[in-house]
Write an enzyme that holds these catalytic residues in place. Sequence first.
Site, mmCIF file in Angstrom:
data_model
loop_
_atom_site.group_PDB
_atom_site.id
_atom_site.type_symbol
_atom_site.label_atom_id
_atom_site.label_comp_id
_atom_site.label_asym_id
_atom_site.label_seq_id
_atom_site.Cartn_x
_atom_site.Cartn_y
_atom_site.Cartn_z
ATOM 1 N N ARG A 18 10.089 -4.990 -4.068
ATOM 2 C CA ARG A 18 9.380 -6.177 -4.564
ATOM 3 C C ARG A 18 8.020 -5.826 -5.172
ATOM 4 O O ARG A 18 7.420 -6.623 -5.871
ATOM 5 C CB ARG A 18 9.214 -7.193 -3.417
ATOM 6 N N GLU A 154 16.122 -14.633 9.683
ATOM 7 C CA GLU A 154 15.469 -14.142 8.473
ATOM 8 C C GLU A 154 15.355 -15.267 7.450
ATOM 9 O O GLU A 154 16.233 -16.141 7.365
ATOM 10 C CB GLU A 154 16.259 -12.965 7.882
ATOM 11 N N TYR A 387 -17.511 24.250 -26.149
ATOM 12 C CA TYR A 387 -16.080 24.588 -26.200
ATOM 13 C C TYR A 387 -15.744 25.229 -27.538
ATOM 14 O O TYR A 387 -16.017 24.648 -28.600
ATOM 15 C CB TYR A 387 -15.282 23.290 -25.997
ATOM 16 N N ALA A 423 -36.287 19.379 -34.822
ATOM 17 C CA ALA A 423 -35.202 18.404 -34.988
ATOM 18 C C ALA A 423 -34.168 18.937 -35.968
ATOM 19 O O ALA A 423 -34.509 19.601 -36.947
ATOM 20 C CB ALA A 423 -35.764 17.082 -35.481
HETATM 21 C C1 UD1 Z 1 10.469 -8.053 8.147
HETATM 22 C C2 UD1 Z 1 11.276 -8.772 9.249
HETATM 23 C C3 UD1 Z 1 10.860 -10.240 9.293
HETATM 24 C C4 UD1 Z 1 9.367 -10.326 9.542
HETATM 25 C C5 UD1 Z 1 8.594 -9.550 8.475
HETATM 26 C C6 UD1 Z 1 7.128 -9.494 8.851
HETATM 27 C C7 UD1 Z 1 13.421 -7.606 9.389
HETATM 28 C C8 UD1 Z 1 14.862 -7.657 9.077
HETATM 29 N N1 UD1 Z 1 12.689 -8.650 8.975
HETATM 30 O O1 UD1 Z 1 10.864 -8.602 6.901
HETATM 31 O O2 UD1 Z 1 11.545 -10.906 10.326
HETATM 32 O O3 UD1 Z 1 8.969 -11.699 9.542
HETATM 33 O O4 UD1 Z 1 9.081 -8.200 8.405
HETATM 34 O O5 UD1 Z 1 6.388 -8.900 7.847
HETATM 35 O O6 UD1 Z 1 12.959 -6.655 10.008
HETATM 36 N N2 UD1 Z 1 11.633 -0.310 6.327
HETATM 37 C C9 UD1 Z 1 12.180 0.926 6.615
HETATM 38 N N3 UD1 Z 1 13.490 1.155 6.310
HETATM 39 C C10 UD1 Z 1 14.293 0.211 5.759
HETATM 40 C C11 UD1 Z 1 13.733 -1.051 5.481
HETATM 41 C C12 UD1 Z 1 12.411 -1.280 5.771
HETATM 42 O O7 UD1 Z 1 11.493 1.821 7.118
HETATM 43 O O8 UD1 Z 1 15.470 0.509 5.526
HETATM 44 C C13 UD1 Z 1 10.198 -0.554 6.614
HETATM 45 C C14 UD1 Z 1 9.411 -0.935 5.384
HETATM 46 O O9 UD1 Z 1 8.832 0.210 4.786
HETATM 47 C C15 UD1 Z 1 8.351 -1.883 5.951
HETATM 48 C C16 UD1 Z 1 9.000 -2.478 7.188
HETATM 49 O O10 UD1 Z 1 10.099 -1.653 7.489
HETATM 50 O O11 UD1 Z 1 7.190 -1.186 6.314
HETATM 51 C C17 UD1 Z 1 9.466 -3.905 6.977
HETATM 52 O O12 UD1 Z 1 10.415 -3.966 5.943
HETATM 53 P P1 UD1 Z 1 10.433 -5.133 4.869
HETATM 54 O O13 UD1 Z 1 11.564 -4.887 3.943
HETATM 55 O O14 UD1 Z 1 9.100 -5.308 4.282
HETATM 56 O O15 UD1 Z 1 10.780 -6.391 5.786
HETATM 57 P P2 UD1 Z 1 10.460 -7.916 5.502
HETATM 58 O O16 UD1 Z 1 11.380 -8.431 4.466
HETATM 59 O O17 UD1 Z 1 9.009 -8.103 5.266
HETATM 60 CA CA CA Z 2 7.350 -6.712 4.869
#
Ligand code: UD1
Ligand code: CA
Length: 461
Positions: A18, A154, A387, A423
Amino acid sequence: MLKTETIIIILAAGKGSRMKSNCPKVLHKLGGKTILEYVLNTAKSIKPKKIILVCTDNIKKILSKTQNISVEWVIQKQQKGTGNAIIIASKNFSNNENIIVLYGDMPFISKESIKKLQESKKKSNLSLLTSNIEKPEGYGRVFRKKGKVISIIEDKCANNEEKLIKEVYSGTFIANGKDLKRWLLKINQNNINQEFYATDIVYLAYLEGKTISTVEPVHYKEILGINNQLQLSILEKIIQQEISNNLMIAGVKLKDPYHFNLRGTLKHGKNIEIDTNVILEGNIILGNNVKIGAGSIIKNSFINNQSQIKEYTIIENAKIGKNCIIGPFSHLRNHTILNNETHIGNFVEIKDSIIGKKSKIKHLSYVGNSEIGSRVNMGAGSITCNYDGFEKLKTIIGDNVFIGSNTELIAPVKISKNTTIAAGTTVTKNVDKPCLVYNKKKQKHKENWIYTKKNDKKNTN
Ligand code: UD1
Ligand code: CA
């Protein structure tokens, strides 16, 4: 009984799609630091047994180059969701440890809120950090029945009624290793994104009849995550406001705190004045009574007492002495050192050079790879030609040299102290003793010649 040790897992491997950017999401900068650095620092402050960082190969490569962080790296090759990220990390913790999961895109999570979570774990099996907010869009909603937490829904999966729930989940929780490992075995990809959702563990805990508690963060901002550029800018605004407030309380006069940016760290003396639209980046040190004019940008530099940086000046990697006056519209870069009481003026660029005490370069000059002595005056439009098309060459100018306007100093060249250069001179040879240096150019006059413009009838006779 032995104290249960705590392990913190930070999830940072998400695609960040995103953000629509080539930079991994958690490495975007906030107040000059990466988003992830905030979470890492908070995690460290808890003093856990270890920190497990789930990230991609690319993030590991970038971070290991730039920072010395002591974490256990776990690489998530395919981003199959937050649940999958914890499953991969689960090989690195045991049944009898308490596991805290933090999301790497929530930089404002605080030590105090994590401590609250640890405290509430003593009375429950699973404790979640949740908050009631006015605009819950995008967050997982906390679904309760008769006050009891049942599950996290979610945003994408919520129906219209569930979307009205204002209690949202931060993603941060604490559980013991044994429970967590068992729940992780049961989560699946049966959802709209076909991802493993970490949030599914909540419903699994409920089905097992476990006690689930919730804790509010100490401050509302802790719940804010960064998923897109708009959210990044909102958090940047919050952090800049805090930075400005702290600086003003510490005595720095910010004439327009809403248009001041510190993207790094600032050490400062007393009686500092900073005008509107100033950007300070990297490590900055300002001595006492330093004034910085509007629109100036200063990166990784030291400015000593009583020096004035006038409007729209750019300074990078420079060291500036006491009582200097620089700008407006000056550009100092690449390890330039100005000794005390130097004056640098409009449209002057200085690079990789040392300028001696009380020297003045006030208009339209370029000085590169030079050593300039003290009390030197460089006239308007004078430049060092450093240079030759292949390499950068040095210009050395002794004390008390007077350089007339529009002089070219062809490097490598050395000018003795007390020399005067007329100059318009092009200096190609060393000057070993004090003298007057000039190139003879004859001024000629063509008699009876008056400038006329083509088709300008008035001037034709
Ligand atoms: C997530 C939560 C949501 C919560 C929100 C808060 C889930 C399914 N949803 O949604 O309930 O309200 O955070 O901000 O967890 N990441 C990984 N590996 C992956 C996917 C994500 O390491 O495969 C990490 C991302 O880098 C990030 C974090 O997990 O730092 C959260 O992932 P993100 O995709 O931002 O979740 P949200 O859609 O914000
Ligand atoms: Ca997030």
